[in-house]
Design a protein around this motif. Structure first.
Motif, short mmCIF file in Angstrom:
data_model
loop_
_atom_site.label_atom_id
_atom_site.label_comp_id
_atom_site.label_asym_id
_atom_site.label_seq_id
_atom_site.Cartn_x
_atom_site.Cartn_y
_atom_site.Cartn_z
N GLN A 24 0.88 -1.11 -0.02
CA GLN A 24 0.00 0.07 0.17
C GLN A 24 0.84 1.29 0.07
O GLN A 24 0.52 2.30 -0.79
CB GLN A 24 -1.06 -0.07 1.25
CG GLN A 24 -2.03 -1.28 1.09
CD GLN A 24 -2.82 -1.48 2.45
OE1 GLN A 24 -2.43 -1.19 3.36
NE2 GLN A 24 -4.00 -1.93 2.31
N ALA A 25 2.16 1.19 0.46
CA ALA A 25 2.89 2.42 0.78
C ALA A 25 3.65 2.46 -0.66
O ALA A 25 4.02 3.60 -1.08
CB ALA A 25 4.20 2.38 1.71
N MET A 26 3.59 1.68 -1.64
CA MET A 26 3.81 1.73 -3.10
C MET A 26 2.71 2.31 -3.89
O MET A 26 2.93 2.32 -5.10
CB MET A 26 4.34 0.27 -3.54
CG MET A 26 5.60 0.12 -2.85
SD MET A 26 6.23 -1.84 -3.56
CE MET A 26 6.21 -1.68 -4.97
N GLY A 27 1.53 2.24 -3.08
CA GLY A 27 0.41 2.88 -3.97
C GLY A 27 -0.56 2.02 -4.50
O GLY A 27 -1.69 2.30 -5.07
N TRP A 28 -0.32 0.42 -3.95
CA TRP A 28 -1.30 -0.45 -4.86
C TRP A 28 -2.48 -0.78 -3.65
O TRP A 28 -2.16 -0.78 -2.67
CB TRP A 28 -0.40 -1.60 -5.02
CG TRP A 28 0.44 -1.46 -6.14
CD1 TRP A 28 1.98 -0.95 -6.09
CD2 TRP A 28 0.08 -1.95 -7.60
NE1 TRP A 28 2.20 -1.08 -7.34
CE2 TRP A 28 1.57 -1.49 -8.09
CE3 TRP A 28 -0.73 -2.37 -8.22
CZ2 TRP A 28 1.42 -1.61 -9.75
CZ3 TRP A 28 -0.71 -2.53 -9.65
CH2 TRP A 28 0.43 -2.22 -10.22
N THR A 29 -3.55 -1.37 -4.50
CA THR A 29 -4.73 -1.53 -3.72
C THR A 29 -4.86 -3.08 -3.87
O THR A 29 -4.99 -3.61 -5.20
CB THR A 29 -6.00 -0.85 -4.13
OG1 THR A 29 -5.80 0.48 -3.80
CG2 THR A 29 -7.17 -1.26 -3.32
N TYR A 152 -1.48 -1.65 -13.95
CA TYR A 152 -0.90 -0.33 -13.38
C TYR A 152 -1.72 0.81 -13.29
O TYR A 152 -1.29 1.81 -12.57
CB TYR A 152 0.43 -0.19 -14.20
CG TYR A 152 1.56 -1.27 -13.89
CD1 TYR A 152 2.66 -0.62 -13.13
CD2 TYR A 152 1.40 -2.57 -14.01
CE1 TYR A 152 3.68 -1.53 -12.62
CE2 TYR A 152 2.42 -3.43 -13.58
CZ TYR A 152 3.57 -3.00 -13.05
OH TYR A 152 4.61 -3.81 -12.33
N SER A 154 -4.71 1.85 -12.55
CA SER A 154 -5.44 1.91 -11.29
C SER A 154 -4.74 1.41 -10.11
O SER A 154 -5.15 1.75 -9.11
CB SER A 154 -6.59 1.00 -11.53
OG SER A 154 -6.51 -0.43 -11.62
N LYS A 155 -3.50 0.97 -10.58
CA LYS A 155 -2.69 0.27 -9.29
C LYS A 155 -3.53 -0.46 -8.42
O LYS A 155 -3.44 -0.35 -7.07
CB LYS A 155 -2.21 1.43 -8.50
CG LYS A 155 -1.01 2.06 -9.01
CD LYS A 155 0.15 2.81 -8.04
CE LYS A 155 1.41 3.03 -8.72
NZ LYS A 155 2.43 3.05 -7.53
N THR A 156 -4.10 -1.63 -8.94
CA THR A 156 -4.85 -2.32 -8.46
C THR A 156 -4.16 -3.99 -8.86
O THR A 156 -3.85 -4.07 -9.70
CB THR A 156 -6.39 -2.58 -8.40
OG1 THR A 156 -6.67 -2.43 -10.07
CG2 THR A 156 -7.10 -1.58 -8.17
#
Length: 199
Positions: A24-29, A152, A154-156
């Motif tokens: 999550q710190a890398m921006g991923w959900t 990538y 949506s970073k999901t």
């Protein structure tokens, strides 16, 4: 031989919390869908970057998703064999007369828990087809297939849908194309085309 179900970290596991925090710190959900049974195949598409491996590992351990992977049996010798098995590894004799696909299908008949994760592209570079091994394994073993993805834009990252293939390759490929139509890798131009090689 029965495969021990990969240990899923408890909610209090520092390792699980750390992996989720880092993801999550890398921006991923992360997106998690419960596995519908004890056996199946998970495909992950698209695979266009070395970063995919790190994201997938953080997701796998952070969510406690009990998936497996297959490797040649020589990798599972001492001193690393026990560790690789605890990480979900399943040794396969690629020299067997049945070949890799036949050996994989046999594993589903002898293990009480097996969710095999595969990248159907088999490469990070663009090709005009994907490999059909996952499809042949799922149809012959009669197991469901989960659609995993690393998107990538949506970073999901996660697992959202499960299907059972009919055995009609083109009809089933339409299901795959529909699901992945809006998923993009880190390098979209390197994603392989969602079709099987013509025989």
């Amino acid at each position: 031989m029965k495969l021990n179900r990969p240990t899923q970290p408890s909610r209090q596991s520092w390792w699980r919390r750390f992996c989720l925090w880092l993801l999550q710190a890398m921006g991923w959900t992360p997106v998690v869908a419960p596995l519908p049974g004890p056996r199946g195949v998970i495909i992950v598409y698209p695979h266009t970057s070395n970063w995919d491996f790190l994201i997938a590992v953080l997701y796998r351990f952070g969510t406690g998703l009990a998936t497996n992977w297959m490797g040649k049996d020589s990798l599972f010798r001492w001193p690393f064999g026990g560790l690789l098995r605890r990480m979900g590894g399943v040794p396969v004799n690629r020299r067997a007369a049945s070949g890799f696909i036949g050996a994989a299908v046999e594993q589903f008949g002898t293990h009480d828990w097996l969710w095999l994760a595969l990248a159907p592209e088999g490469t990070r570079k663009h090709t005009d087809h994907i490999k059909s091994g996952f499809y042949q394994i799922a149809v012959r073993a009669g197991v469901p297939v989960g659609f995993g993805f690393i998107d990538y834009p949506s970073k999901t990252v996660g697992l959202r849908e499960f299907v059972r293939f009919s055995g009609d390759a083109e009809q089933d490929m339409e299901l795959i194309r529909a699901f992945y139509a809006d998923k993009r890798g880190r390098r979209p131009g390197e994603a392989s085309e969602l079709r099987f090689r013509k025989s």
